[in-house]
Scaffold this active site. Structure first.
Site, short mmCIF file in Angstrom:
data_model
loop_
_atom_site.label_atom_id
_atom_site.label_comp_id
_atom_site.label_asym_id
_atom_site.label_seq_id
_atom_site.Cartn_x
_atom_site.Cartn_y
_atom_site.Cartn_z
N GLY A 96 0.84 -1.20 0.00
CA GLY A 96 0.00 0.00 0.00
C GLY A 96 0.87 1.23 0.00
N GLN A 152 3.31 9.96 1.55
CA GLN A 152 4.61 9.29 1.38
C GLN A 152 5.35 9.76 0.13
OE1 GLN A 152 2.90 5.13 2.15
NE2 GLN A 152 4.99 4.95 2.90
N CYS A 176 7.10 -0.78 6.12
CA CYS A 176 6.62 0.44 5.47
C CYS A 176 7.69 0.93 4.50
CB CYS A 176 6.36 1.50 6.55
SG CYS A 176 5.76 3.06 5.90
N LEU A 177 7.26 1.37 3.33
CA LEU A 177 8.23 1.85 2.34
C LEU A 177 8.94 3.12 2.82
CD1 LEU A 177 6.21 1.21 -0.95
CD2 LEU A 177 8.08 -0.17 -0.01
N HIS A 195 -2.96 0.71 8.50
CA HIS A 195 -1.60 1.22 8.37
C HIS A 195 -1.56 2.43 7.42
CE1 HIS A 195 2.91 0.61 7.70
NE2 HIS A 195 2.57 1.43 6.71
N GLU A 196 -2.23 2.28 6.26
CA GLU A 196 -2.21 3.38 5.28
C GLU A 196 -2.97 4.58 5.79
OE1 GLU A 196 -0.06 3.15 3.10
OE2 GLU A 196 0.24 0.98 3.20
N HIS A 227 -1.03 6.93 7.93
CA HIS A 227 -0.17 7.90 7.25
C HIS A 227 -0.88 9.24 7.06
CE1 HIS A 227 3.45 5.66 6.17
NE2 HIS A 227 2.73 4.64 5.76
NI NI Z 1 3.57 2.74 5.43
#
Ligand code: NI
Length: 172
Positions: free
Chosen positions: A47, A52, A100-101, A142-143, A146
């Site tokens: 995701g 981000q 997480c990226l 999680h997304e 953000h």
């Molecule tokens: Ni993330």
């Protein structure tokens, strides 16, 4: 195709509260969503949230299908979710490893509600609602975090269970 640079933990833009999307069917929104999907897929992410890539809007995308970063995870349909609202369903919690990226190379154990109902808009502005459990529920929470300036390490309760992926899981 545009793969964007992903902001990493420590960048203050990741701590911001993102703004709601008010205009749909615009070229700018279409481009943002395409860029997010390209960036997520190029990095084998499950995701991605707009903040981000430095865009402070309430837009998230996610998809899981034979993802090498999450070989055990069940499939999650490609979802474009704008202006999301999430509520837990039931009392059941679930503890699982997250990555997480924006936090490359690390994993942490995070407890979250095990089932959620989420509601939001698609790229055309149409509302939809879903019930999610398992990895699907984890990814959407999680997304969504953000969008509120929260990265998963802030939810790791015991830092003993936060570390480098290649050290925690040397055999994978
Ligand atoms: Ni993330």
């Amino acid at each position: 195709m545009a793969v964007c640079k992903i902001l990493k933990m420590g960048d203050p833009r990741l701590w911001l509260e993102a703004e709601p999307v008010t205009e749909f069917n615009t070229p700018a929104l279409k481009t943002l969503i395409e860029d997010m999907l390209d960036t997520m897929r190029a990095n084998s992410g499950a995701g991605l949230a707009a903040p981000q890539i430095g865009i402070p809007l309430r837009v998230i995308v996610f998809e899981v299908r034979q993802n090498p970063r999450y070989p055990e995870a069940e499939a999650v349909p490609l979802t474009i979710l704008i202006n999301p609202a999430i509520e837990p369903v039931g009392e059941e919690g679930d503890t699982g490893w997250e990555a997480c990226l924006s936090v490359p190379g690390l994993r942490g154990l995070v407890s979250r509600p095990g089932a959620v109902r989420y509601r939001g808009q698609n790229e055309k502005g149409e509302f939809f609602e879903r019930l999610a459990t398992g990895f699907h529920a984890r990814v959407v929470q999680h997304e969504n975090d953000h969008l509120n300036g929260i990265l998963y390490p802030m939810r790791v309760e015991n830092l003993r269970y936060f570390g480098y992926e290649d050290t925690l899981f040397p055999d994978t």
